[in-house]
Design a protein around this motif. Structure first.
Motif, PDB file in Angstrom:
ATOM      1  N   GLY A  11      -7.133  11.278  16.051  1.00 49.94           N
ATOM      2  CA  GLY A  11      -7.232  11.438  14.814  1.00 49.94           C
ATOM      3  C   GLY A  11      -8.805  10.927  14.169  1.00 49.94           C
ATOM      4  O   GLY A  11      -9.752  10.975  15.039  1.00 49.94           O
ATOM      5  N   GLU A  13     -10.938   8.882  10.960  1.00 46.04           N
ATOM      6  CA  GLU A  13     -10.822   7.993   9.670  1.00 46.04           C
ATOM      7  C   GLU A  13     -11.344   8.676   8.253  1.00 46.04           C
ATOM      8  O   GLU A  13     -12.512   9.016   8.055  1.00 46.04           O
ATOM      9  N   THR A  14     -10.663   9.166   7.584  1.00 53.00           N
ATOM     10  CA  THR A  14     -10.966  10.063   6.304  1.00 53.00           C
ATOM     11  C   THR A  14     -11.785   9.369   5.447  1.00 53.00           C
ATOM     12  O   THR A  14     -12.316   9.873   4.629  1.00 53.00           O
ATOM     13  N   ASN A 121       2.457   0.959   9.147  1.00 54.22           N
ATOM     14  CA  ASN A 121       2.032   1.962   8.200  1.00 54.22           C
ATOM     15  C   ASN A 121       2.692   1.863   6.749  1.00 54.22           C
ATOM     16  O   ASN A 121       3.864   1.618   6.445  1.00 54.22           O
ATOM     17  N   PRO A 122       1.511   1.813   5.848  1.00 51.90           N
ATOM     18  CA  PRO A 122       0.203   2.160   6.153  1.00 51.90           C
ATOM     19  C   PRO A 122      -0.842   1.236   6.859  1.00 51.90           C
ATOM     20  O   PRO A 122      -0.432   0.133   6.931  1.00 51.90           O
ATOM     21  N   PRO A 125      -6.459   3.216  10.649  1.00 47.98           N
ATOM     22  CA  PRO A 125      -6.133   4.593  11.143  1.00 47.98           C
ATOM     23  C   PRO A 125      -6.282   4.594  12.768  1.00 47.98           C
ATOM     24  O   PRO A 125      -5.692   5.290  13.439  1.00 47.98           O
ATOM     25  N   GLU A 128      -2.916   4.415  15.102  1.00 44.11           N
ATOM     26  CA  GLU A 128      -2.175   5.630  15.384  1.00 44.11           C
ATOM     27  C   GLU A 128      -2.839   6.632  16.288  1.00 44.11           C
ATOM     28  O   GLU A 128      -2.326   7.291  17.256  1.00 44.11           O
ATOM     29  N   SER A 129      -4.101   6.696  15.860  1.00 41.55           N
ATOM     30  CA  SER A 129      -4.894   7.777  16.546  1.00 41.55           C
ATOM     31  C   SER A 129      -5.212   7.447  18.150  1.00 41.55           C
ATOM     32  O   SER A 129      -4.781   8.404  18.845  1.00 41.55           O
ATOM     33  N   THR A 357      -2.883   8.223   2.033  1.00 34.62           N
ATOM     34  CA  THR A 357      -2.640   9.017   3.090  1.00 34.62           C
ATOM     35  C   THR A 357      -4.019   8.933   3.991  1.00 34.62           C
ATOM     36  O   THR A 357      -4.034   9.303   4.815  1.00 34.62           O
ATOM     37  N   CYS A 358      -5.008   8.024   3.473  1.00 32.29           N
ATOM     38  CA  CYS A 358      -6.194   7.785   4.385  1.00 32.29           C
ATOM     39  C   CYS A 358      -5.595   6.752   5.365  1.00 32.29           C
ATOM     40  O   CYS A 358      -6.478   6.436   6.411  1.00 32.29           O
ATOM     41  N   PHE A 359      -4.305   6.102   5.197  1.00 31.21           N
ATOM     42  CA  PHE A 359      -3.970   5.156   6.184  1.00 31.21           C
ATOM     43  C   PHE A 359      -2.590   5.618   6.739  1.00 31.21           C
ATOM     44  O   PHE A 359      -1.988   4.793   7.035  1.00 31.21           O
ATOM     45  N   GLY A 360      -2.387   6.721   7.074  1.00 32.58           N
ATOM     46  CA  GLY A 360      -1.336   7.354   7.948  1.00 32.58           C
ATOM     47  C   GLY A 360      -0.520   8.123   6.920  1.00 32.58           C
ATOM     48  O   GLY A 360      -0.561   8.089   5.626  1.00 32.58           O
TER      49      GLY A 360
END
Ligand code: PLP
Length: 397
Positions: A11, A13-14, A121-122, A125, A128-129, A357-360
């Motif tokens: 993934g 990090e948005t 979650n959250p 990032p 999970e990635s 959603t930046c955190f899952g």
């Protein structure tokens, strides 16, 4: 040319994408106040900068052992022993260029394909990635607003299976600012021991606990051997760009981590490690001042958020983030979710925040909408930014 299949599993990090958007807007002349970035807005304390320069002049410009310079690892061992109340020796310390590589090393060294890893979650990032990257199964543990963004103990118990190999915890937490209680740490430790599971404890915000005292899970009986403790210099000493972090783990695992370092980065910059010794052993005054200021800002930002119709915000116990509930604001503004609110605030109000959603991905049972604001911004910017958010949200409310 070929790109390996595994790259599809990794993934990102948005938050970095939002930062690029902010920079583009600023370059085009727009005035943007950013609460998006997770790094102190303070300079590195002057005694640490001086130590880094002196180390460069003194010839600390060569390779160091992969696990780190011995005097630095001794210094870290001393700091962890003092701050966590556990006996740590330098062979249990591995230094890395930032805290992030320790996340990578931990999953690479301990987790096989098909294993299960429980993560918040959250959450940050990278967890999970990297779990996905090694072909393991990422099992999200929902953090709940009604529990001040901690988890439900029964829910954690339900997530543990015969395939669980690691539980990741992060307290104080990014993005919610939540702090685990002694009782929750004890529950995790009981479950980890009973099921022979690693605990990866991300303690990078350990010095930013505003109400009460920080406690590490590694200090609970029977936990030191099975805990990989992560800490670093980016947050406490405002050293994000220096790239300096470390892990503390049992000596057998430390040797594997050092081999991963040898094969990837060789070592961490040596003058940076010397500056790290000064950070841990020199004056703490500037760092303490910064942390005191964060607490004042937390109070300002929480009050201002709760003063906006459509937004409610819990008082987070640590780190430098707030995680307000914006469900009502989204509804009244006819925005689908927090992601749309993030865009609305950036383009309509000139304020950068990050959507939940930046955190899952949202948990199945999660109905509410949240955004994260980092209060690593001046009081003046906090007041002006929150004024803009209030105006933009309330104009239609
Ligand atoms: N862990 C958490 C929870 C973080 O929030 C961050 C940075 O934002 C890191 C680790 C990574 O720290 P570093 O910049 O030292 O790699």
């Amino acid at each position: 040319m070929q790109i390996a299949h595994r790259m599809n599993l990794l993934g990102t990090e948005t938050a970095f994408e939002v930062l690029a958007e902010v920079n583009k807007l600023r370059a085009s002349g727009k005035d943007v106040i950013s609460f998006a970035i997770g790094e102190p807005d303070f300079d590195t304390p002057s005694n640490i900068i001086k130590a880094g320069i002196e180390a460069l002049k003194g010839g600390y410009t060569h390779y160091s052992p992969s696990a780190g310079l011995l005097p630095f690892r001794e210094s870290i061992a001393g700091y962890i022993s003092r701050s966590r109340g556990i006996e740590v020796n330098p062979e249990e310390v591995v230094v890395a260029p930032g805290a992030k590589p320790i996340i990578f090393y931990s999953i690479l060294a301990c987790i096989n394909e098909g294993d299960e890893v429980i993560y918040p979650n959250p959450g940050f990032p990278a967890y999970e990635s990297v779990i996905n990257f090694v072909g393991a199964k990422a099992i999200p543990l929902p953090l709940l607003e009604e529990k001040d963004f901690r988890f439900d103990v029964d829910m954690l118990k339900e997530k543990i299976t015969d395939c669980t190999r690691m539980i990741i915890i992060n307290s104080p937490q990014n993005p919610t600012g939540g702090v685990l209680t002694e009782k929750e740490l004890k529950t995790i430790s009981d479950l980890a021991i009973e099921n022979n599971i690693w605990v990866f404890s991300d303690e990078i915000y350990c010095n930013m606990v505003y109400d009460g005292k920080f406690r590490s899970i590694a200090s609970l009986p029977g936990m030191k051997e099975r805990t990989i403790l992560l800490d670093g210099f980016s947050k406490t000493y405002a050293m994000t760009g220096w790239r300096l972090g470390f892990g503390v783990m049992n000596t057998e695992l430390a040797e594997h981590f050092a081999r991963l370092a040898t094969n990837s980065v060789s070592c961490t910059a040596t003058f940076t490690q010397m500056a790290g010794i000064e950070a841990l052993e020199g004056s703490q005054e500037e760092s303490q001042e910064m942390i005191k200021e964060f607490k004042v800002r937390r109070d300002i930002i929480v009050e201002a958020l709760n003063n906006i119709d459509g937004i409610t915000c819990k008082n987070p116990g640590g780190a430098f983030y707030v995680f307000p509930n914006v469900t009502e604001a989204c509804r009244k503004l006819k925005l689908k979710d927090a992601k749309e609110l993030q865009r609305y605030l950036l383009y309509e109000a000139g304020v950068a925040v990050l959507a939940r959603t930046c955190f899952g991905k949202k948990n199945e049972e999660e109905k509410e909408e949240y955004i994260r604001l980092s209060y690593a911004a001046s009081r003046e910017n906090i007041r002006e930014g929150l004024r803009r958010i209030k105006e933009a949200v309330e104009k239609l409310v």
